[in-house]
Write an enzyme that holds these catalytic residues in place. Structure first.
Site, PDB file in Angstrom:
ATOM      1  N   CYS A 349     -21.468  31.563 -46.158  1.00  0.00           N
ATOM      2  CA  CYS A 349     -21.844  32.171 -47.441  1.00  0.00           C
ATOM      3  C   CYS A 349     -22.359  31.094 -48.395  1.00  0.00           C
ATOM      4  CB  CYS A 349     -20.667  32.953 -48.020  1.00  0.00           C
ATOM      5  SG  CYS A 349     -21.129  34.074 -49.375  1.00  0.00           S
ATOM      6  N   HIS A 476     -19.469  36.452 -43.412  1.00  0.00           N
ATOM      7  CA  HIS A 476     -18.140  35.842 -43.273  1.00  0.00           C
ATOM      8  C   HIS A 476     -17.570  36.160 -41.885  1.00  0.00           C
ATOM      9  CE1 HIS A 476     -17.309  34.574 -47.497  1.00  0.00           C
ATOM     10  NE2 HIS A 476     -18.214  35.503 -47.765  1.00  0.00           N
ATOM     11  N   GLU A 478     -15.169  34.893 -40.362  1.00  0.00           N
ATOM     12  CA  GLU A 478     -13.711  34.732 -40.264  1.00  0.00           C
ATOM     13  C   GLU A 478     -12.967  36.056 -40.350  1.00  0.00           C
ATOM     14  OE1 GLU A 478     -14.615  33.915 -44.734  1.00  0.00           O
ATOM     15  OE2 GLU A 478     -15.602  33.713 -42.794  1.00  0.00           O
TER      16      GLU A 478
END
Length: 512
Positions: A349, A476, A478
């Site tokens: 990001c 993102h 994750e």
């Protein structure tokens, strides 16, 4: 929710911005939750106010009881029948977490709603597990049950009686402590669960299984005849594998909110999942981005020197997401160091935008390049606000949730890590993106945008050819990493940091 106060904001597929606890549920249970699974006081009051404005209450006085409590009950009952595990039909059991502490003003309407719910669904359909801390006082080493006794008494006074106690402690509970809790809290000794400190968090389900927590819960819900034994063989293997790891990899995490590590909880978990897959322990070096900046050398020279030494000792660099201009210069310096020294780099990001700014300044010679988020008047805006909302209002303007990214070429590291897929669906949370007007200039300079959205105007993935691993992503990754199924990009970072990436890609290209 401020990252400094509350930890990270977890993002769901549908764009819901929720408490990081929902991230833990998604990771542990491997489910896909929705914004409706996150009930907040604000949402409840807003729904009641909207009903009142529409005239749904027919002019009656609107009160906390019954209107707020009814809204909470109705929300729970509606969400409970929505499947989250990819299967059809409602689940057999719905887990409700009531956060906070018994007696908190904020949770009072919720406790009353749950009291009413327990009465309406019947005792066989409601199981209350009360989580409490068993502290140990000083050198005496005595396990104190008084705090738990008081919280249970408070809970009972509010009309809820716990069926099980989940007791957190540093060491295993003594039998005498359990007996005392059972006697004064009116809970059977077999229903007092001890969740003591363990080598890693993956042992917790095994700890509960070994204490027959599942049996106690199923018995209370009258589901013993339907349930099967917990299938935790893979989970056991994973927990034990983690315990036996000896080699580690040093990861420099350069961020803004390093004072509270929960601000990057999903990033930390994704690194853990990737490291376990490579038979390594993660050794995360937290670097405050501002400590890398030149100004820090004058104000806090020791912190500045330590930050740079830590960065240079790391096997790879990760710059996660964030908002605002604090620490940006330090992140740019970290990206430059990784690019110039062939150190594996993953920018997420803001971390991707940082790598674009750094490349434009250092390689293209556009020293005034910047993001409009940090400098609205920059003559070389390489990162701009992308019009999906208002630039003046902060609320409801972000690009949120799962969006599709199309790979522009199969001949790139990222595509290969995603098993040569033509596209990938990942979660987003941002307002600013790489300026489409400068893409041609950046690519002529050597930076390649290998992933774009379906309109091809939004840059999603960048790579730097002839670098071991220099990747930036606007999304993102994750948030979708799971134990035993790590995020492809985090796995790529760790493989590159340990010199295993080429061999891994060759193996998977050959189908082995």
């Amino acid at each position: 929710m401020s990252p400094f106060e509350h930890g990270e904001v977890f993002v769901l597929d549908d764009g819901g911005e929720v408490d990081l606890d929902l991230g833990n549920y998604e990771r542990f249970l491997d489910v896909t939750l929705t914004r409706e699974n996150n009930i907040t006081t604000g949402k409840i009051y807003q729904s009641v106010l909207e009903k009142e404005r529409r005239g749904d209450y027919l002019g009656k006085t609107v009160q906390v009881v019954p209107h707020i409590t009814d809204a909470i009950k109705n929300w729970i009952e509606a969400v409970a029948v929505i499947p989250v595990d990819g299967k059809e039909g409602p689940a057999d059991v719905c887990v409700i977490e009531l956060g906070g502490t018994v007696g908190d003003i904020e949770s009072m309407p919720f406790i009353e709603a749950l009291r009413q719910l327990s009465f309406s669904v019947g005792q066989d359909n409601f199981c209350l597990v009360h989580v409490s801390l068993i502290p140990v006082l000083g050198v005496v080493g005595e396990q104190k049950t008084k705090p738990t006794q008081h919280s249970v008494r408070e809970l009972r006074a509010l009309g809820l009686t716990p069926h099980l106690l989940a007791c957190r402690s540093a060491q295993p509970l003594l039998e005498s402590t359990k007996e005392k809790l059972s006697q004064f809290c009116h809970v059977p000794a077999g229903n007092i669960l001890n969740i003591h400190d363990v080598p890693n968090i993956w042992h917790v389900p095994l700890l509960l299984r070994n204490q027959n927590a599942h049996h106690s819960i199923l018995k209370q819900l009258n589901l013993l005849d339907l349930a099967t034994l917990p299938a935790l063989q893979d989970w056991t293997r994973m927990a034990e594998t983690f315990d036996n790891l000896t080699e580690s990899v040093r990861i420099a995490l350069v961020g803004k909110y390093v004072g509270l590590t929960d601000s990057y909880l999903s990033v930390v978990k994704a690194l853990l999942h990737a490291c376990i897959a490579c038979s390594l322990k993660p050794s995360i070096d937290w670097i405050a981005a501002s400590d890398l900046e030149d100004g820090s050398a004058k104000l806090t020279p020791e912190a500045h020197a330590a930050a740079w030494q830590t960065l240079k000792n790391a096997a790879c660099v990760l710059v996660p997401g964030g908002f605002g201009d604090r620490g940006v210069t330090g992140m740019i310096l970290a990206a430059k160091y990784a690019r110039e020294n062939n150190v594996p780099y993953l920018g997420i990001c803001l971390g991707m935008q940082i790598s674009v700014i750094e490349f434009a300044r250092s390689v293209l010679g556009l020293e005034s390049s910047n993001s409009k988020e940090f400098d609205a008047l920059t003559p070389n805006p390489v990162v701009i606000f992308m019009p999906e909302g208002s630039t003046t209002h902060m609320g409801s303007t972000m690009r949120l949730g799962s969006r599709r990214t199309l790979f522009q070429t199969p001949n790139c590291i990222t595509s290969k890590l995603y098993h040569n897929s033509e596209y990938v669906d990942e979660r987003h949370r941002h307002r600013y993106e790489v300026n489409p007007e400068v893409i041609g200039t950046l690519e002529e300079g050597g930076l390649k945008f290998v992933g774009k959205d379906e309109s091809k105007k939004r840059m999603e993935i960048l790579e730097l050819p002839n670098h071991p691993f220099y990747v930036g992503v606007q999304f993102h990754p994750e948030f979708k990493s799971r134990p035993g199924r790590p995020s492809a990009l985090f796995l790529g970072l760790i493989l590159a940091a340990t010199g295993q990436l080429e061999a891994y890609l060759d193996r998977h290209q050959n189908g082995s």
